[in-house]
Design a protein around this motif. Structure first.
Motif: not given
Lengths: 706, 706
Positions: B316-319, B321-322, B359, B392-393, B425, B443-444, B446
């Protein structure tokens, strides 16, 4: 085109739903939503559309949208990209009011995809149909059992309805955060993912959820914003209603911003501007997913303390110190207990530290009535708006946990208006029990402090929005200039907008600069004035310090001949003669256009070091004087304006007025002004105002021509 | 007095143990350790001492230490404070080598307690007995089943032995972190809490655990440090052995430091100095408990990457980028895949983003071979030392999880030397399975990035320590001055230590300042020279800019008469005439004494803003030139020294040499020098050296007299 928020009601709370491309296979994109709708308790009609089958998952299926017995409020399109445009046309023909488009393969994938997405947007526009997606995971409205999504996180269990709304451009992020919120015991009422945003963007979805009575907190995620006005309106309405918006915005690094542009078509404005805009309109920016969740969790109680006094109760000095460190870094006030109360606590347990953090030592674990007395004393006598107790893994023991719970309940009874939080590590069911007693529970003490500080931040932001806005100055509309402006022309335009400059004289080449300088008062600064020479020092066009008429006259001649030599093509108005002003604090003020937010005002301290440290801040134009005051206080070097090393405090009030006026001018002339630079602006001692020494105004047409 | 680390062996790995105050009640302070020792598999003899019973928990009990059949290696004292001194004397009489004192009520509680604690320390010193505590939770050595602790965290389960050592001043923190580590699946070999530290402090415990072969990582916690030399030695040995020390030091805020001083008797030095010392000697400072654990978890594999290229795989692009944002903030290099490899990936999946983050879109979830190819390509062709996949999950689903595991195993086979991490997660048992495949699981996202960046940080620190040290300059011992020093005297002493100053002349009152100035070269600066006038400008004792002999002579007269007027009691040496030096970057350099670390060198940029932003850094003296180079690069405004706005790069090499020499001088004359100020120091363009324009040296005796 702005839509009324209610135009989204058929999409977000429909009475009837068509599922185009419905599938019997509950693992497929067309099967999952039907299963969720069947099992989720949706009360309205659900119409599967699948020409190949009579029933889907046991429900009567229809051959086409045209064949449906009524016009559904919303159509959910679970069809491949290549079938999407036709399916949407069929919906439009039937006058369906809204659609959700799951399929990927549009603007994010290829040029053909982009064109197909434009067709979708066109169909929406022409038919007044509202479209979510394409390339989105859909949405749900848990309160009415409406699950228009194929997100796999619902496979295991539904999400309990609750006070939280999720609005996420990314379906994956939206799913992940919903999964984590569920693990945390948080209920989610509204969940909306916007994907490629061909019609509805995060801003509009946010605007809608803010109006929903059951929504108390919004977790938002975006890579950028398309609809600035709706975004600002949504945040302003949220703030007025005291609903917290907790925002995770990605693309803050260069490499992240690159990835944004390669990922979706989102307009990536400057991250620093986005960051400032969130502060300006009262949304909290989370930096990590964990913080996103922690702050939302704290806000879900809707209790925003009116002060920042923070009492810490601990059984171990070390934990207390650690939390005091964190609190101090977050701006909470770890104020000591009153002396008399400290004496009382000390009398109960001589080797306790009753100041704050209040350390009752491990003794309190074996003497729970002592703990109760200590905590009750903190709440009754400490004046703390926020309270945290640090318990580590102690509450993990079920037998001890029950006794501890009772002790805490007794200690905190009657103080439900305070923010009460505990740092502890225990199994979920124990955590839930404490939460039911009114406590916020965090495993990590630093996360606790950060989330509590966010509550204080929201309260201040809510309250600031309630203050009467300072009235905007009547600002002038300027005519689109015919090309570049000279410094003198720029100053004249800004002067008319209420921004005062030191008096100066424009001396034509045939006029006497000496006499003009004498009228101004010595020493003076002499500068070339030409719309064609933006960087005056590069041609030797500035002479500082003439002390008499002869020197001023010489300076003017020198400058004019240099200008004619070096820029023979430039239109020369003459020279500007202005007083040589010394003292004050050097700052820079400017207006730039952000791709997302339009005109924004920038402020920073001047000097080489600030340039290196990038200690500048932004506000979206326009804003009032109170907002300008907050803006000025955001820079790290603010103390310089308060006066250091014996310097007097600077005239921050005058600076704030100037910033606000400049913002009004910029907003009012948005179509004309590309950028403005006031550099330097000397902020003089309090009462003596601000002195912008130079002005550069670049018109939009000039910028687009260059 | 420094002890040999091996003197702690009887305490930390005893062959026999006496438990004084042994209790039948396993919930009591004298019962818990016995239960743990019985159940933990300790192979040596355990002797309960309790005069009231024949057996305790089924083991033969003794009336006194004197009655024991052999001299135990260690005595664990679970007796009240008032019985402790006598119990310890009994042990000393029996020649017991080491003791653990649990009881509170000593220096942390009252003046009587402080005196009792001094008695304990005295007994230890006089008998060569090593004492842990008092007011501590004891220790354990899981590998040999030695549990000399009453920490309740072992009630539920023992901690698995493993590569981690915990050394904590705070028993509560030590217990909490062990609990969290156990939850995380981390094994702890050594666990030591030091409490009031009447004999053994965190530094000495750290020094001992570093020597243990099974220890790979140390989680340390302290509020301050007592034994500076042992602390530095411990960190240096750890770094040489490539053992990571992850340190949580509390008391970084003013309110936290206050709480430290009210909590224990630990010497709280400056937090900024402690912070710098940790960097200098290669220990990583964690800011939160969560970070303490995350970084330790990552280090436990002992894999420290030799570069910082970081590849991110996402669905997923968003993850993506984050994570790219986080990586960029942490200094990891999110370098793009080679163009050719990007083309290959694009050919496999046209709408993927193959740059980095890579991605593969949600498509990769349904096409696991595609995912395998993508990840394998990243590891083979991307040159990434660190890799993270974002899931992610997704892996929470057991059926999908097994397939995903297989795909990841295939993709990463042969790349075991890389740091491989996943953000996901999932339930604990699934996480453990992926960990067994070689992945670090967070899990996180960051938290993942931050921990991976810490691995890079450790590698750089380990490597820096291996570089040959630049040889120390022969530095001079100075005689303790008889009182304050004049600027001229201070400069002479420092000049002898290799710190060059611009040439200057001391002109006695009866000598000709004009001639001296002519010899120096105009323009000059004239300053009063007196050991009694530290702040020269306050009396008008500095005149800048005389341009000829007459002006210089006048300046000298003016200054001398001002000095005689305003400070008639001052001893006047005369005036200093020095060249007026312009240009360069203004910096400040100093030496101060830290209560914990002794002489430390400070460096920062000059100017008002730096004062406001406190952009200064420290190093414990002495240090070599390479360390000085790292020190200089720590300030936020470092770019100013690299040259901004067209200024040439400054002579950072000369500055580093000067800082190192100053540090050697300060360390060598630790007993004589209280503080040194060189302000300003102009760092001239590269090749032109540094110009310290002023020097103030305060001797220790002078400081103590004032």
């Amino acid at each position: 085109m702005r839509h009324h928020p209610a135009s989204l009601d058929p999409l977000f709370k429909p009475r009837s739903i068509a599922l185009i491309g419905a599938s019997d296979d509950v693992a497929r994109i067309g099967g999952r939503p039907l299963r969720y709708l069947r099992e989720g308790g949706f009360k309205g009609a659900v119409y599967p559309v699948n020409p190949k089958r009579d029933t889907v998952q046991g429900i009567r299926s229809y051959d086409s949208v045209a064949a449906l017995p009524e016009v559904p409020d919303v159509a959910i399109l679970a069809v491949p990209a290549q079938g999407t445009v036709q399916a949407l046309r069929d919906c439009a023909d039937r006058k369906v009011k809204a659609a959700v488009v799951f399929s990927a393969g549009f603007a994010e994938a290829s040029e053909e995809g982009r064109l197909a997405q434009e067709q979708i947007a066109g169909i929406a526009r022409e038919n007044g149909m509202r479209v979510l997606g394409p390339n989105c995971l859909g949405l749900f409205n848990a309160g009415i059992g409406y699950y228009g999504t194929f997100s796999a996180i619902l496979d295991a269990a539904f999400v309990e309805p609750g006070p939280i709304a999720v609005v996420s451009q990314s379906g994956a992020y939206g799913s992940h955060i919903a999964h984590l919120a569920r693990q945390r015991g948080l209920g989610i009422g509204q969940w909306i993912t916007t994907g490629n945003e061909c019609d509805i963007d995060v801003a509009e979805a946010l605007r809608w959820v803010i109006d929903q009575g059951d929504v108390k907190v919004v977790m938002a995620y975006a890579e950028g914003i398309r609809d600035r006005d709706t975004f600002i309106e949504a945040l302003e309405v949220a703030r007025a209603k005291e609903k917290a918006v907790v925002f995770l915005k990605v693309g803050r690094s260069d490499v992240g911003a690159q990835a944004v542009s390669s990922h979706t078509a989102a307009l990536a404005g400057s991250d620093a501007v986005f960051d400032a805009a969130l502060r300006q309109y009262g949304a909290y920016r989370a930096r990590t997913t964990a913080e996103h969740l922690d702050v939302t969790y704290a806000c879900a109680r809707g209790l925003y303390p009116t002060g920042n006094r923070f009492g810490i109760f601990t059984l171990s000095g070390g934990f207390g110190i650690q939390m005091a460190d964190d609190a101090s870094a977050c701006g909470l006030d770890v104020a000591p207990m009153p002396e008399a109360a400290q004496d009382e606590l000390k009398a109960m347990l001589p080797y306790a530290s009753p100041r704050n953090p209040v350390d009752a030592t491990a003794q309190a674990l074996t003497d729970l009535p002592l703990m109760t007395s200590y905590i009750a004393a903190m709440l009754e006598k400490g004046g703390y708006y926020l309270f945290a107790g640090i318990f580590g893994s102690g509450p993990a023991s079920p037998t001890f946990s029950a006794k501890l719970r009772q002790a805490l309940r007794t200690a905190t009874a009657g103080h439900e208006g305070r923010v009460l939080a505990l740092s502890m590590s225990a199994p979920t069911e124990i955590v839930r029990a404490y939460e039911n007693d009114g406590f916020l529970i965090f495993e990590d003490g630093s996360a606790l402090v950060n989330a509590l500080a966010a509550l204080v931040w929201f309260r201040r932001s809510f309250d600031a929005a309630k203050q009467a806005r300072t009235a905007p100055t009547a600002t002038s509309r300027i005519a689109p200039p015919d090309g570049a402006l000279s410094e003198h022309e720029a100053k004249s335009l800004l002067q008319a907008a209420g921004i005062a400059f030191p008096k100066e004289a424009l001396v034509r080449p045939d006029e006497d600069a000496g006499a003009a300088a004498a009228a101004i008062g010595f020493p003076v600064v002499v500068k070339i004035s030409s719309p064609d020479i933006a960087h005056k020092t590069e041609i030797g066009g500035v002479i500082v310090g003439p002390r008499d008429e002869a020197q001023a006259r010489d300076a003017a001649h020198t400058i004019l001949s240099r200008a004619r030599d070096k820029r023979p093509d430039a239109r020369i108005e003459g020279v500007i003669v202005s007083p040589m002003i010394r003292g004050g604090v050097e700052t820079i003020v400017g207006v730039v256009r952000d791709p997302s937010f339009g005109p924004v005002v920038m402020f920073g301290l001047g000097g080489v070091l600030v340039e290196v440290l990038k200690d500048v801040t932004f506000r979206v134009a326009p804003f009032d004087v109170a907002e300008a005051q907050r803006m000025i206080r955001e820079i790290r070097g603010f103390a310089v304006l308060e006066g250091v090393r014996g310097a007097p405090p600077a005239d921050v009030d005058a600076l704030a007025v100037m910033l606000s006026r400049l913002s009004q001018f910029a907003a009012h002339n948005d179509d004309v002004v590309e950028s403005i630079d006031l550099n330097p602006v000397l902020v003089m001692p309090r009462g003596e105002g601000v002195m912008p020494l130079d002005a550069l105004l670049v018109p939009r047409n000039a910028a687009s021509r260059s």
